[in-house]
Design a protein around this motif. Structure first.
Motif, PDB file in Angstrom:
ATOM      1  N   LEU A 163       0.797  -1.215   0.000  1.00 45.84           N
ATOM      2  CA  LEU A 163       0.000   0.000   0.000  1.00 45.84           C
ATOM      3  C   LEU A 163       0.841   1.283   0.000  1.00 45.84           C
ATOM      4  O   LEU A 163       0.587   2.171  -0.831  1.00 45.84           O
ATOM      5  CB  LEU A 163      -0.960  -0.004   1.199  1.00 45.84           C
ATOM      6  N   PRO A 164       1.856   1.432   0.876  1.00 46.27           N
ATOM      7  CA  PRO A 164       2.639   2.687   0.852  1.00 46.27           C
ATOM      8  C   PRO A 164       3.307   2.926  -0.501  1.00 46.27           C
ATOM      9  O   PRO A 164       3.366   4.056  -0.984  1.00 46.27           O
ATOM     10  CB  PRO A 164       3.676   2.457   1.956  1.00 46.27           C
ATOM     11  N   GLU A 165       3.768   1.837  -1.108  1.00 44.39           N
ATOM     12  CA  GLU A 165       4.419   1.962  -2.423  1.00 44.39           C
ATOM     13  C   GLU A 165       3.422   2.432  -3.478  1.00 44.39           C
ATOM     14  O   GLU A 165       3.732   3.272  -4.329  1.00 44.39           O
ATOM     15  CB  GLU A 165       5.021   0.609  -2.812  1.00 44.39           C
ATOM     16  N   TYR A 166       2.199   1.890  -3.404  1.00 48.37           N
ATOM     17  CA  TYR A 166       1.195   2.269  -4.396  1.00 48.37           C
ATOM     18  C   TYR A 166       0.734   3.705  -4.186  1.00 48.37           C
ATOM     19  O   TYR A 166       0.512   4.441  -5.162  1.00 48.37           O
ATOM     20  CB  TYR A 166       0.004   1.313  -4.348  1.00 48.37           C
ATOM     21  N   LEU A 167       0.622   4.133  -2.936  1.00 51.04           N
ATOM     22  CA  LEU A 167       0.237   5.523  -2.675  1.00 51.04           C
ATOM     23  C   LEU A 167       1.299   6.487  -3.202  1.00 51.04           C
ATOM     24  O   LEU A 167       0.973   7.549  -3.758  1.00 51.04           O
ATOM     25  CB  LEU A 167       0.019   5.751  -1.177  1.00 51.04           C
ATOM     26  N   ALA A 168       2.571   6.096  -3.058  1.00 53.75           N
ATOM     27  CA  ALA A 168       3.652   6.930  -3.600  1.00 53.75           C
ATOM     28  C   ALA A 168       3.569   6.984  -5.121  1.00 53.75           C
ATOM     29  O   ALA A 168       3.804   8.033  -5.745  1.00 53.75           O
ATOM     30  CB  ALA A 168       5.011   6.375  -3.161  1.00 53.75           C
ATOM     31  N   HIS A 169       3.200   5.861  -5.728  1.00 55.86           N
ATOM     32  CA  HIS A 169       3.031   5.828  -7.181  1.00 55.86           C
ATOM     33  C   HIS A 169       1.910   6.769  -7.614  1.00 55.86           C
ATOM     34  O   HIS A 169       2.034   7.469  -8.627  1.00 55.86           O
ATOM     35  CB  HIS A 169       2.731   4.393  -7.623  1.00 55.86           C
ATOM     36  N   LEU A 170       0.825   6.778  -6.843  1.00 55.26           N
ATOM     37  CA  LEU A 170      -0.281   7.673  -7.176  1.00 55.26           C
ATOM     38  C   LEU A 170       0.161   9.133  -7.098  1.00 55.26           C
ATOM     39  O   LEU A 170      -0.218   9.953  -7.954  1.00 55.26           O
ATOM     40  CB  LEU A 170      -1.463   7.438  -6.226  1.00 55.26           C
ATOM     41  N   MET A 171       0.954   9.462  -6.091  1.00 56.19           N
ATOM     42  CA  MET A 171       1.437  10.845  -5.960  1.00 56.19           C
ATOM     43  C   MET A 171       2.285  11.229  -7.167  1.00 56.19           C
ATOM     44  O   MET A 171       2.187  12.342  -7.698  1.00 56.19           O
ATOM     45  CB  MET A 171       2.245  10.996  -4.682  1.00 56.19           C
ATOM     46  N   SER A 172       3.079  10.296  -7.635  1.00 55.92           N
ATOM     47  CA  SER A 172       3.932  10.585  -8.798  1.00 55.92           C
ATOM     48  C   SER A 172       3.130  10.650 -10.090  1.00 55.92           C
ATOM     49  O   SER A 172       3.573  11.232 -11.078  1.00 55.92           O
ATOM     50  CB  SER A 172       5.025   9.515  -8.931  1.00 55.92           C
ATOM     51  N   SER A 173       1.911  10.072 -10.083  1.00 52.68           N
ATOM     52  CA  SER A 173       1.062  10.080 -11.276  1.00 52.68           C
ATOM     53  C   SER A 173       0.289  11.377 -11.422  1.00 52.68           C
ATOM     54  O   SER A 173      -0.246  11.677 -12.499  1.00 52.68           O
ATOM     55  CB  SER A 173       0.059   8.920 -11.221  1.00 52.68           C
ATOM     56  N   ALA A 174       0.187  12.134 -10.331  1.00 57.02           N
ATOM     57  CA  ALA A 174      -0.634  13.346 -10.347  1.00 57.02           C
ATOM     58  C   ALA A 174      -0.005  14.404 -11.240  1.00 57.02           C
ATOM     59  O   ALA A 174       1.201  14.668 -11.159  1.00 57.02           O
ATOM     60  CB  ALA A 174      -0.813  13.881  -8.935  1.00 57.02           C
ATOM     61  N   THR A 175      -0.840  15.016 -12.064  1.00 53.41           N
ATOM     62  CA  THR A 175      -0.356  16.089 -12.949  1.00 53.41           C
ATOM     63  C   THR A 175      -0.822  17.457 -12.498  1.00 53.41           C
ATOM     64  O   THR A 175      -0.333  18.472 -12.970  1.00 53.41           O
ATOM     65  CB  THR A 175      -0.850  15.851 -14.393  1.00 53.41           C
ATOM     66  N   VAL A 176      -1.810  17.492 -11.588  1.00 50.65           N
ATOM     67  CA  VAL A 176      -2.319  18.768 -11.077  1.00 50.65           C
ATOM     68  C   VAL A 176      -2.583  18.615  -9.593  1.00 50.65           C
ATOM     69  O   VAL A 176      -2.669  17.505  -9.065  1.00 50.65           O
ATOM     70  CB  VAL A 176      -3.631  19.197 -11.785  1.00 50.65           C
ATOM     71  N   GLY A 177      -2.722  19.728  -8.896  1.00 49.28           N
ATOM     72  CA  GLY A 177      -3.094  19.701  -7.492  1.00 49.28           C
ATOM     73  C   GLY A 177      -4.572  19.418  -7.330  1.00 49.28           C
ATOM     74  O   GLY A 177      -5.310  19.285  -8.308  1.00 49.28           O
ATOM     75  N   ALA A 178      -5.009  19.332  -6.070  1.00 50.65           N
ATOM     76  CA  ALA A 178      -6.413  19.000  -5.786  1.00 50.65           C
ATOM     77  C   ALA A 178      -7.361  19.981  -6.446  1.00 50.65           C
ATOM     78  O   ALA A 178      -8.408  19.598  -6.975  1.00 50.65           O
ATOM     79  CB  ALA A 178      -6.633  18.973  -4.278  1.00 50.65           C
ATOM     80  N   ALA A 179      -7.029  21.258  -6.411  1.00 49.08           N
ATOM     81  CA  ALA A 179      -7.922  22.282  -6.960  1.00 49.08           C
ATOM     82  C   ALA A 179      -8.092  22.121  -8.467  1.00 49.08           C
ATOM     83  O   ALA A 179      -9.092  22.534  -9.040  1.00 49.08           O
ATOM     84  CB  ALA A 179      -7.395  23.671  -6.641  1.00 49.08           C
ATOM     85  N   GLY A 180      -7.100  21.522  -9.118  1.00 52.56           N
ATOM     86  CA  GLY A 180      -7.172  21.368 -10.568  1.00 52.56           C
ATOM     87  C   GLY A 180      -7.665  20.010 -11.018  1.00 52.56           C
ATOM     88  O   GLY A 180      -7.594  19.679 -12.205  1.00 52.56           O
ATOM     89  N   SER A 181      -8.156  19.192 -10.078  1.00 49.34           N
ATOM     90  CA  SER A 181      -8.533  17.822 -10.429  1.00 49.34           C
ATOM     91  C   SER A 181      -9.987  17.685 -10.860  1.00 49.34           C
ATOM     92  O   SER A 181     -10.430  16.580 -11.161  1.00 49.34           O
ATOM     93  CB  SER A 181      -8.281  16.889  -9.236  1.00 49.34           C
ATOM     94  N   VAL A 182     -10.737  18.792 -10.883  1.00 54.12           N
ATOM     95  CA  VAL A 182     -12.176  18.708 -11.179  1.00 54.12           C
ATOM     96  C   VAL A 182     -12.425  18.146 -12.572  1.00 54.12           C
ATOM     97  O   VAL A 182     -13.276  17.260 -12.759  1.00 54.12           O
ATOM     98  CB  VAL A 182     -12.836  20.093 -11.031  1.00 54.12           C
ATOM     99  N   GLU A 183     -11.727  18.648 -13.575  1.00 59.94           N
ATOM    100  CA  GLU A 183     -11.935  18.153 -14.941  1.00 59.94           C
ATOM    101  C   GLU A 183     -11.603  16.672 -15.050  1.00 59.94           C
ATOM    102  O   GLU A 183     -12.290  15.913 -15.734  1.00 59.94           O
ATOM    103  CB  GLU A 183     -11.088  18.966 -15.925  1.00 59.94           C
ATOM    104  N   ASN A 184     -10.540  16.242 -14.353  1.00 58.78           N
ATOM    105  CA  ASN A 184     -10.191  14.823 -14.379  1.00 58.78           C
ATOM    106  C   ASN A 184     -11.230  13.987 -13.638  1.00 58.78           C
ATOM    107  O   ASN A 184     -11.483  12.831 -13.992  1.00 58.78           O
ATOM    108  CB  ASN A 184      -8.807  14.610 -13.760  1.00 58.78           C
ATOM    109  N   ALA A 185     -11.833  14.576 -12.604  1.00 58.87           N
ATOM    110  CA  ALA A 185     -12.903  13.870 -11.889  1.00 58.87           C
ATOM    111  C   ALA A 185     -14.076  13.620 -12.828  1.00 58.87           C
ATOM    112  O   ALA A 185     -14.699  12.554 -12.797  1.00 58.87           O
ATOM    113  CB  ALA A 185     -13.344  14.685 -10.680  1.00 58.87           C
TER     114      ALA A 185
END
Length: 477
Positions: free
Chosen positions: A88-110
């Motif tokens: 799990l910690p490894e996968y969460l780190a992978h998710l962080m590295s996959s992010a291209t925008v911050g939380a405020a910019g994730s609406v369109e991707n949502a």
């Protein structure tokens, strides 16, 4: 709704990974969390992570991988290595590295997540329909009913994400309000919306407002369709593209009424009933042809499919808007005739109050999301016929609670002549008084504004000649 089965080639995991990683960066994620729900994630382990992210936001108003890990139960955390080959910690780190925008910019991707979920859900439903339809013992009504309900549910969630920018500063909104007021002052009409084609009504309302739901209620034969059609014709003459969803009357008969309306101001008025029956002279037929040619230049679109649901109306309205936009004049107002004929979904089957609430709420959302005005016609309760004062009031609306809540403007139509023409009995003197009163109000139509969210209430007196489907300013004759 069950999670959709899917072809691995049809699913893009990176869309979900991107949003999950973005949310763990911190920042303002309220808008993303508001539109995105756990079941929108196709992968079960992404649902687990998203549930923990929401819990972190709700409990601590912050979110990071360490906090998310603590909020995932140990048994579920242990499953990650079995399912995806990573701890799990490894996968969460992978998710962080996959992010291209911050939380405020994730609406369109949502929204992309919701659309992917919907696409796969529809594919799943198509497979279910295919299997059911190949069963010789299956009831086609049940298959169609279940399919329509599922599609309605899927599309309702797709729309909940919205595509219109809904958050603006008060300064920006105020600037737009000032601009609208200045334009209305400059053109001298006082209009901030779409013209009714009726001067007194324009003055009282500022026009039919975009993104508003306007309801016009009346008993049968009071002139609901006549008013709506007359307003649509006048708006179209002003260059406004109008859509009409006619659930009760076919397009040909509606067009006959429109022709009679236009001819009313010409040298040879012809009742629309005569046009429908073909009971016209050669000279009158020439006039009808001339009037018909006028409609070639009027931007009015008619959809006369009966038995539509709110989802059907939305789909057709979107198509009208798209086609009219292609023609260079996007539809600005949609008239719907009438509320009682809109087929409810099965969601609240048997509960008429909730069914009406679903319809009016859906049409209000339609107006806001498409940035158009929606004018909904509605029949009133028969109960008012039994009382002495027959002018309508808000309580005469069928299942009125939801309608009063959702409608921005509620207006009623009343023609005293309708009741006088049908009155019988009384002394000779009373009959003469009645005839005199009928002569005075034969062409009088009261447009009673009973609710106006942003304006005054009152009655506008109009001229109406029902035989010719004509509604004009009150001082006409």
């Amino acid at each position: 709704m069950n999670a959709p089965m899917f072809d691995a080639n049809a699913y893009v995991a990176e869309i979900e990974q991107n949003v999950l990683g973005s949310l763990m960066f911190g920042g303002d994620s309220a808008e993303t969390l508001a539109i995105l729900h756990e079941h929108h994630f196709v992968q079960k382990y992404h649902q687990v992570i998203y549930r923990a992210i929401r819990a972190a936001r709700d409990r601590y108003n912050l979110c990071n991988p360490i906090l998310v890990k603590k909020l995932i139960p140990e048994d579920q955390a242990a499953d990650f290595e079995k399912v995806i080959g990573r701890k799990l910690p490894e996968y969460l780190a992978h998710l962080m590295s996959s992010a291209t925008v911050g939380a405020a910019g994730s609406v369109e991707n949502a929204r992309k997540i919701i659309e992917q979920w919907a696409r796969l859900a529809l594919a799943n439903e198509a497979g279910r329909i295919y299997a059911a339809a190949n069963d010789p013992m299956a009831d086609v009504r049940v298959i169609a009913h279940d399919a329509a309900r599922t599609i309605d549910d899927v599309m309702a969630e797709v729309r909940s994400g919205g595509k219109r920018k809904s958050r603006v500063s008060i300064a920006s909104a105020a600037m737009q309000a000032v601009t609208s007021a200045a334009e209305a002052k400059q053109n001298g009409s006082g209009l901030t919306g779409i013209t009714w084609g009726l001067a007194d009504l324009n003055r009282m309302t500022g026009g039919i407002q975009r993104r508003d739901l306007t309801l016009i209620g009346a008993r049968p034969s009071m002139g609901k369709t006549t008013v709506a059609l007359s307003v649509a014709i006048d708006a179209a003459k002003a260059g406004i593209c109008c859509g009409i969803v006619s659930l009760e009357m076919d397009a040909e008969k509606l067009a006959a009424r429109a022709i009679s309306n236009v001819l009313y101001d010409w040298r040879g008025a012809i009742p629309y009933g005569d046009i429908i029956r073909g009971d016209v002279t050669d000279e009158q037929l020439d006039l009808i042809v001339s009037a018909q040619e006028k409609f070639n230049r009027l931007p009015i679109i008619i959809d006369d499919q009966s038995g539509q649901t709110v989802t059907d109306i939305r789909t057709r309205a979107e198509r009208m808007l798209e086609d009219s936009r292609t023609d260079g004049n996007p539809m600005s107002v949609l008239f719907i005739d009438h509320l009682g004929l809109i087929r409810p979904s099965s969601r609240y089957s048997g509960n008429r109050v909730n069914e009406i609430a679903e319809v009016t709420s859906g049409l209000k959302s339609l107006a806001r999301e498409l940035d158009i005005a929606v004018v909904l016609l509605s029949q009133l309760n028969r109960a008012l016929e039994s009382r002495e004062e027959k002018r309508p009031m808000l309580s005469d609306l069928r299942d009125s609670g939801a309608i009063e809540q959702d409608a921005d403007v509620i207006a009623f139509l009343f023609r005293e002549a309708y009741y006088l023409e049908r009155a019988t009995g009384g002394s000779q003197e009373e009959q003469m008084v009645r005839e005199d009163r009928l002569d005075q109000c034969r062409n009088s139509l009261e447009f009673i504004i009973a609710k106006q969210r942003n304006g005054a209430l009152g009655t506008v007196h109009l001229f109406a000649d029902m035989a010719y489907s004509a509604v004009r300013n009150g001082a006409r004759r």
